[in-house]
Motif scaffolding. Structure first.
Motif, PDB file in Angstrom:
ATOM      1  N   LYS A 165     -49.275   4.989 -50.759  1.00  0.00           N
ATOM      2  CA  LYS A 165     -49.555   2.774 -50.103  1.00  0.00           C
ATOM      3  C   LYS A 165     -48.872   1.968 -50.690  1.00  0.00           C
ATOM      4  CE  LYS A 165     -53.127  -0.614 -50.547  1.00  0.00           C
ATOM      5  NZ  LYS A 165     -54.469  -1.125 -50.812  1.00  0.00           N
ATOM      6  N   TYR A 166     -48.629   2.197 -52.783  1.00  0.00           N
ATOM      7  CA  TYR A 166     -47.967   0.746 -53.347  1.00  0.00           C
ATOM      8  C   TYR A 166     -46.667   1.220 -53.176  1.00  0.00           C
ATOM      9  CZ  TYR A 166     -51.847  -1.269 -55.227  1.00  0.00           C
ATOM     10  OH  TYR A 166     -52.998  -2.766 -55.417  1.00  0.00           O
ATOM     11  N   LEU A 167     -45.505   2.648 -53.282  1.00  0.00           N
ATOM     12  CA  LEU A 167     -44.441   2.647 -52.326  1.00  0.00           C
ATOM     13  C   LEU A 167     -44.009   2.272 -51.118  1.00  0.00           C
ATOM     14  CD1 LEU A 167     -44.066   6.615 -53.955  1.00  0.00           C
ATOM     15  CD2 LEU A 167     -43.505   4.714 -54.682  1.00  0.00           C
ATOM     16  N   TYR A 168     -44.866   2.239 -50.278  1.00  0.00           N
ATOM     17  CA  TYR A 168     -44.712   1.762 -49.017  1.00  0.00           C
ATOM     18  C   TYR A 168     -45.107   0.022 -48.547  1.00  0.00           C
ATOM     19  CZ  TYR A 168     -45.105   0.654 -43.464  1.00  0.00           C
ATOM     20  OH  TYR A 168     -44.776   1.034 -43.015  1.00  0.00           O
ATOM     21  N   MET A 169     -45.537  -0.394 -50.377  1.00  0.00           N
ATOM     22  CA  MET A 169     -45.371  -2.189 -49.848  1.00  0.00           C
ATOM     23  C   MET A 169     -44.324  -2.345 -49.744  1.00  0.00           C
ATOM     24  SD  MET A 169     -49.670  -2.341 -51.028  1.00  0.00           S
ATOM     25  CE  MET A 169     -48.803  -4.711 -51.288  1.00  0.00           C
ATOM     26  N   GLU A 170     -43.546  -1.564 -51.238  1.00  0.00           N
ATOM     27  CA  GLU A 170     -41.904  -1.687 -52.367  1.00  0.00           C
ATOM     28  C   GLU A 170     -41.234  -1.466 -51.085  1.00  0.00           C
ATOM     29  OE1 GLU A 170     -42.962  -0.200 -55.832  1.00  0.00           O
ATOM     30  OE2 GLU A 170     -44.777  -1.089 -56.383  1.00  0.00           O
ATOM     31  N   TRP A 171     -41.007  -0.475 -50.829  1.00  0.00           N
ATOM     32  CA  TRP A 171     -40.484   0.730 -50.155  1.00  0.00           C
ATOM     33  C   TRP A 171     -40.615   1.070 -48.587  1.00  0.00           C
ATOM     34  CZ3 TRP A 171     -40.466   2.003 -55.401  1.00  0.00           C
ATOM     35  CH2 TRP A 171     -39.355   1.573 -56.328  1.00  0.00           C
ATOM     36  N   PRO A 172     -40.735  -0.145 -47.853  1.00  0.00           N
ATOM     37  CA  PRO A 172     -40.865   0.256 -46.103  1.00  0.00           C
ATOM     38  C   PRO A 172     -40.455   1.465 -45.593  1.00  0.00           C
ATOM     39  CG  PRO A 172     -40.422  -1.813 -45.968  1.00  0.00           C
ATOM     40  CD  PRO A 172     -40.440  -1.668 -47.616  1.00  0.00           C
ATOM     41  N   ILE A 173     -40.944   2.760 -45.316  1.00  0.00           N
ATOM     42  CA  ILE A 173     -40.058   3.608 -45.023  1.00  0.00           C
ATOM     43  C   ILE A 173     -40.791   4.054 -43.828  1.00  0.00           C
ATOM     44  CG2 ILE A 173     -39.398   5.601 -44.869  1.00  0.00           C
ATOM     45  CD1 ILE A 173     -38.312   5.234 -48.059  1.00  0.00           C
ATOM     46  N   GLU A 174     -40.451   4.271 -42.941  1.00  0.00           N
ATOM     47  CA  GLU A 174     -41.792   4.353 -41.376  1.00  0.00           C
ATOM     48  C   GLU A 174     -41.722   5.981 -41.447  1.00  0.00           C
ATOM     49  OE1 GLU A 174     -43.690   3.062 -38.667  1.00  0.00           O
ATOM     50  OE2 GLU A 174     -41.607   1.764 -38.994  1.00  0.00           O
ATOM     51  N   GLY A 175     -43.427   5.681 -41.898  1.00  0.00           N
ATOM     52  CA  GLY A 175     -43.543   7.928 -41.241  1.00  0.00           C
ATOM     53  C   GLY A 175     -43.775   8.239 -42.986  1.00  0.00           C
ATOM     54  N   MET A 176     -43.709   6.894 -43.965  1.00  0.00           N
ATOM     55  CA  MET A 176     -44.325   7.589 -45.242  1.00  0.00           C
ATOM     56  C   MET A 176     -45.429   8.203 -45.782  1.00  0.00           C
ATOM     57  SD  MET A 176     -43.682   5.515 -48.882  1.00  0.00           S
ATOM     58  CE  MET A 176     -41.970   5.240 -48.895  1.00  0.00           C
ATOM     59  N   MET A 177     -46.514   7.205 -45.256  1.00  0.00           N
ATOM     60  CA  MET A 177     -47.807   7.821 -45.427  1.00  0.00           C
ATOM     61  C   MET A 177     -48.765   9.078 -45.068  1.00  0.00           C
ATOM     62  SD  MET A 177     -49.579   5.481 -47.531  1.00  0.00           S
ATOM     63  CE  MET A 177     -51.245   5.216 -46.897  1.00  0.00           C
ATOM     64  N   ALA A 178     -47.412   9.454 -43.358  1.00  0.00           N
ATOM     65  CA  ALA A 178     -48.182  10.163 -43.212  1.00  0.00           C
ATOM     66  C   ALA A 178     -48.125  10.803 -43.578  1.00  0.00           C
ATOM     67  CB  ALA A 178     -47.444   9.861 -41.137  1.00  0.00           C
ATOM     68  N   ALA A 179     -46.488  11.774 -43.431  1.00  0.00           N
ATOM     69  CA  ALA A 179     -45.892  12.542 -43.822  1.00  0.00           C
ATOM     70  C   ALA A 179     -46.288  12.773 -45.301  1.00  0.00           C
ATOM     71  CB  ALA A 179     -44.377  12.250 -43.819  1.00  0.00           C
ATOM     72  N   GLY A 180     -46.807  11.858 -46.744  1.00  0.00           N
ATOM     73  CA  GLY A 180     -46.805  12.909 -47.460  1.00  0.00           C
ATOM     74  C   GLY A 180     -48.372  12.432 -47.725  1.00  0.00           C
ATOM     75  N   LEU A 181     -48.984  11.911 -47.164  1.00  0.00           N
ATOM     76  CA  LEU A 181     -50.244  12.606 -46.730  1.00  0.00           C
ATOM     77  C   LEU A 181     -50.542  14.151 -46.252  1.00  0.00           C
ATOM     78  CD1 LEU A 181     -53.076   9.438 -45.822  1.00  0.00           C
ATOM     79  CD2 LEU A 181     -52.686  10.715 -48.174  1.00  0.00           C
ATOM     80  N   ALA A 182     -49.932  14.079 -45.339  1.00  0.00           N
ATOM     81  CA  ALA A 182     -49.557  15.227 -44.218  1.00  0.00           C
ATOM     82  C   ALA A 182     -49.359  17.135 -45.452  1.00  0.00           C
ATOM     83  CB  ALA A 182     -48.663  15.585 -43.312  1.00  0.00           C
ATOM     84  N   GLY A 183     -48.220  16.656 -46.294  1.00  0.00           N
ATOM     85  CA  GLY A 183     -47.820  17.485 -47.194  1.00  0.00           C
ATOM     86  C   GLY A 183     -49.143  17.457 -48.255  1.00  0.00           C
ATOM     87  N   TYR A 184     -49.452  16.565 -48.248  1.00  0.00           N
ATOM     88  CA  TYR A 184     -50.089  16.775 -50.424  1.00  0.00           C
ATOM     89  C   TYR A 184     -51.948  17.648 -49.422  1.00  0.00           C
ATOM     90  CZ  TYR A 184     -53.034  15.857 -54.170  1.00  0.00           C
ATOM     91  OH  TYR A 184     -53.392  15.759 -55.424  1.00  0.00           O
ATOM     92  N   ILE A 185     -51.651  17.316 -48.130  1.00  0.00           N
ATOM     93  CA  ILE A 185     -53.645  17.987 -47.660  1.00  0.00           C
ATOM     94  C   ILE A 185     -53.106  19.447 -46.832  1.00  0.00           C
ATOM     95  CG2 ILE A 185     -55.614  17.308 -45.853  1.00  0.00           C
ATOM     96  CD1 ILE A 185     -55.519  15.130 -45.864  1.00  0.00           C
ATOM     97  N   SER A 186     -51.853  19.584 -46.757  1.00  0.00           N
ATOM     98  CA  SER A 186     -51.133  20.910 -46.290  1.00  0.00           C
ATOM     99  C   SER A 186     -51.197  21.875 -47.888  1.00  0.00           C
ATOM    100  CB  SER A 186     -49.731  21.084 -45.715  1.00  0.00           C
ATOM    101  OG  SER A 186     -48.980  20.841 -47.185  1.00  0.00           O
ATOM    102  N   HIS A 187     -51.300  21.384 -48.648  1.00  0.00           N
ATOM    103  CA  HIS A 187     -51.567  22.660 -49.624  1.00  0.00           C
ATOM    104  C   HIS A 187     -52.517  22.326 -50.924  1.00  0.00           C
ATOM    105  CE1 HIS A 187     -49.815  23.315 -53.901  1.00  0.00           C
ATOM    106  NE2 HIS A 187     -51.197  23.479 -54.042  1.00  0.00           N
ATOM    107  N   LEU A 188     -53.593  21.594 -50.164  1.00  0.00           N
ATOM    108  CA  LEU A 188     -54.838  21.774 -50.888  1.00  0.00           C
ATOM    109  C   LEU A 188     -55.356  22.912 -49.475  1.00  0.00           C
ATOM    110  CD1 LEU A 188     -54.634  19.694 -52.275  1.00  0.00           C
ATOM    111  CD2 LEU A 188     -56.808  19.074 -52.104  1.00  0.00           C
TER     112      LEU A 188
END
Length: 213
Positions: A165-188
């Protein structure tokens, strides 16, 4: 599951999540990278692909510490012989000895701790970047945790979401939140006991409920 497998899965789900947010090649490639990094992030709590990729080399760091320690002590000996004693000698002598001692005792896990601290400091240098400071905090915390504990839980997911969330606020890259959470949850999900390759599962609800799934 091996770190390389988590990396591959993270890249795939990150690319899919990013493309679904913004269907263009640039977004797909960037989000694939974000998903790959996120896909191995939970394993910073153990020596593996994730921690070894970002951790300062123990061997190199040991040589640098020993060299610095010896140089400091030899310089102080020369100063005592030529100029006599002073109060500063005790301070710098203690620093030199500390470097020599730490170089002998330090482990790869503590190198990960040092890496996290450096990331924290980088966050303060870069206009007090909250996202980088949180990322550094995550690395430091993970370096002290047992494997498959809090980084492999919903608590870890929430902390990682806060980083994103904070990285996106500082560097608004489209899809960052979705890709990051998808990757993290995929590990679990990939580490769950429902898959025959896993002897251990994931404590999704730690520390409230330590049942493995």
């Amino acid at each position: 599951m091996k770190g390389s497998s988590h990396l591959s899965i993270g890249i795939a789900v990150g690319a899919i999540a990013g493309y679904s947010t913004q269907p263009d090649l640039t977004t797909l490639l960037i989000c694939a990278g974000i998903g790959g990094i996120s896909g191995v992030a939970p394993d910073l709590d153990t020596n593996g692909l994730a921690s070894n990729s970002i951790t300062l080399s123990k061997k190199v760091s040991k040589v640098l510490m020993e060299t610095a320690g010896f140089v400091i002590l030899l310089t102080l000996i020369y100063q005592v012989m030529t100029e006599g004693m002073s109060q500063d000698i005790y301070i710098y002598g203690a620093i030199g000895l500390a470097l020599l001692i730490v170089s002998r005792l330090i482990t790869q896990r503590r190198m990960l701790t040092i890496t996290g601290i450096l990331v924290l400091l980088l966050g303060f240098v870069l206009d007090e970047s909250i996202g980088i400071i949180l990322a550094g905090s995550y690395i430091v915390f993970a370096s002290f945790l047992p494997h498959r504990s809090y980084t492999h839980s919903l608590l870890g997911v929430a902390f990682y979401a806060l980083i994103l969330k904070y990285l996106y606020m500082e560097w608004p890259i489209e899809g960052m939140m979705a890709a990051g959470l998808a990757g993290y949850i995929s590990h679990l999900v990939a580490d769950m006991k429902v898959l025959p390759v896993n002897r251990r599962g994931v404590k999704w609800f730690a520390p409230l409920w330590k049942k493995e799934f």
